[in-house]
Scaffold this active site. Structure first.
Site, PDB file in Angstrom:
ATOM      1  N   GLY A 101      42.419  41.949  37.052  1.00  0.00           N
ATOM      2  CA  GLY A 101      42.666  41.351  35.750  1.00  0.00           C
ATOM      3  C   GLY A 101      43.681  40.218  35.730  1.00  0.00           C
ATOM      4  CG  ASN A 152      41.050  34.687  35.801  1.00  0.00           C
ATOM      5  OD1 ASN A 152      41.920  33.901  36.152  1.00  0.00           O
ATOM      6  ND2 ASN A 152      39.864  34.737  36.387  1.00  0.00           N
ATOM      7  NE  ARG A 168      28.516  46.860  37.527  1.00  0.00           N
ATOM      8  CZ  ARG A 168      27.929  47.491  38.525  1.00  0.00           C
ATOM      9  NH1 ARG A 168      26.690  47.176  38.860  1.00  0.00           N
ATOM     10  NH2 ARG A 168      28.554  48.468  39.173  1.00  0.00           N
ATOM     11  CB  ILE A 169      23.717  39.300  37.167  1.00  0.00           C
ATOM     12  CG1 ILE A 169      24.233  38.610  38.434  1.00  0.00           C
ATOM     13  CG2 ILE A 169      22.776  38.377  36.409  1.00  0.00           C
ATOM     14  CD1 ILE A 169      23.151  38.301  39.443  1.00  0.00           C
ATOM     15  CG  LEU A 170      26.597  39.587  31.632  1.00  0.00           C
ATOM     16  CD1 LEU A 170      27.399  38.689  30.699  1.00  0.00           C
ATOM     17  CD2 LEU A 170      26.869  41.055  31.332  1.00  0.00           C
ATOM     18  CG  ASN A 194      31.606  33.375  34.933  1.00  0.00           C
ATOM     19  OD1 ASN A 194      32.433  34.266  35.050  1.00  0.00           O
ATOM     20  ND2 ASN A 194      30.869  32.954  35.944  1.00  0.00           N
ATOM     21  CG  HIS A 224      31.656  29.842  40.478  1.00  0.00           C
ATOM     22  ND1 HIS A 224      31.167  31.023  40.992  1.00  0.00           N
ATOM     23  CD2 HIS A 224      31.422  28.893  41.428  1.00  0.00           C
ATOM     24  CE1 HIS A 224      30.648  30.795  42.188  1.00  0.00           C
ATOM     25  NE2 HIS A 224      30.796  29.514  42.479  1.00  0.00           N
ATOM     26  CG  ASP A 267      22.289  29.128  32.429  1.00  0.00           C
ATOM     27  OD1 ASP A 267      22.611  29.931  33.343  1.00  0.00           O
ATOM     28  OD2 ASP A 267      21.904  27.962  32.665  1.00  0.00           O
ATOM     29  CG  ASP A 275      27.936  31.342  39.355  1.00  0.00           C
ATOM     30  OD1 ASP A 275      28.495  31.846  38.370  1.00  0.00           O
ATOM     31  OD2 ASP A 275      28.023  31.814  40.505  1.00  0.00           O
TER      32      ASP A 275
END
Length: 214
Positions: free
Chosen positions: A25, A27, A104-106, A120, A122, A154, A158
């Site tokens: 955590g 960020n 995890r990918i949403l 997000n 990266h 989206d 990424d």
């Protein structure tokens, strides 16, 4: 599954942020350090994690921010987990959802529910080096400059429209760990600055272009 303390969230000053985090955590800590200033324009009103042992949950408790764990093992499949995650986030009525080390990918169903409002970070200069190993891949390619990106999420990995970027030079003798640590410092600063500006001025996505304010 842990649940937030009650279903009603007290009104927050400025834009309401829900932070999704899987790890320590750092960020999130940067956002929490800024959100107490009314001039910042945003406040973290909830933290959601997929891991019950995530350090981000401890940071949330210390800051008095409600938190919830939505663990994939508690759901029948990925679609059900994404629905549960979306419902947990919706409880906090966020203006923006910030992915801060969320690993995890949403699913499209989650992203469509919060369309244009999921942000997000990266650790590379997108569109170069997307995916889970952006720092390693940049080093392996031999670039002299890498950095970090804040983007709208989206349906791709990424691939979302870029809001802001910061360059970080690759130094002689850098390995993945040393480079990543310097990127993290830049990433925290960029995330706090960008989220605050988006909260104060608003965000509009026009194709590949992101307009903040105006």
């Amino acid at each position: 599954m842990q649940t937030p303390s009650g279903h009603l969230v007290e009104p927050a000053t400025g834009a309401r942020l829900v932070v999704l985090a899987s790890g320590g955590g750092s960020n999130l800590a940067a956002l929490l350090a800024s959100h107490g200033d009314p001039a910042y324009g945003a406040r973290v009103v909830g933290v959601v994690s997929d891991k019950p042992g995530a350090g981000a949950l401890d940071l949330a408790r210390q800051a008095g921010v409600p938190s919830v764990v939505v663990e994939p093992a508690d759901f029948a499949d990925r679609d059900a987990w994404n629905d549960g995650l979306a419902e947990a986030v919706e409880v906090f009525q966020p203006h923006y959802v910030v992915l801060a080390g969320f690993m995890r990918i949403l699913a499209p169903s989650f992203l469509d529910r919060f369309a244009g409002r999921v942000v997000n970070t990266h650790p590379a200069l997108l569109p170069s080096f997307p995916g889970a190993h952006g720092v390693r891949d940049a080093l392996a390619y031999g670039v002299q400059v890498t950095g970090c990106t804040v983007h709208v999420v989206d349906h791709g990995v990424d691939t979302g429209p870029i809001i802001a970027q910061t360059a970080v030079p690759v130094l002689d003798g850098d390995d993945e760990e040393t480079l990543h640590e310097r990127i993290k410092v830049a990433e925290r600063s960029l995330l706090v600055e960008t989220v605050g500006r988006v909260a104060r001025e608003g965000l509009r996505v026009d194709g590949r272009r992101v307009v903040v304010g105006g």
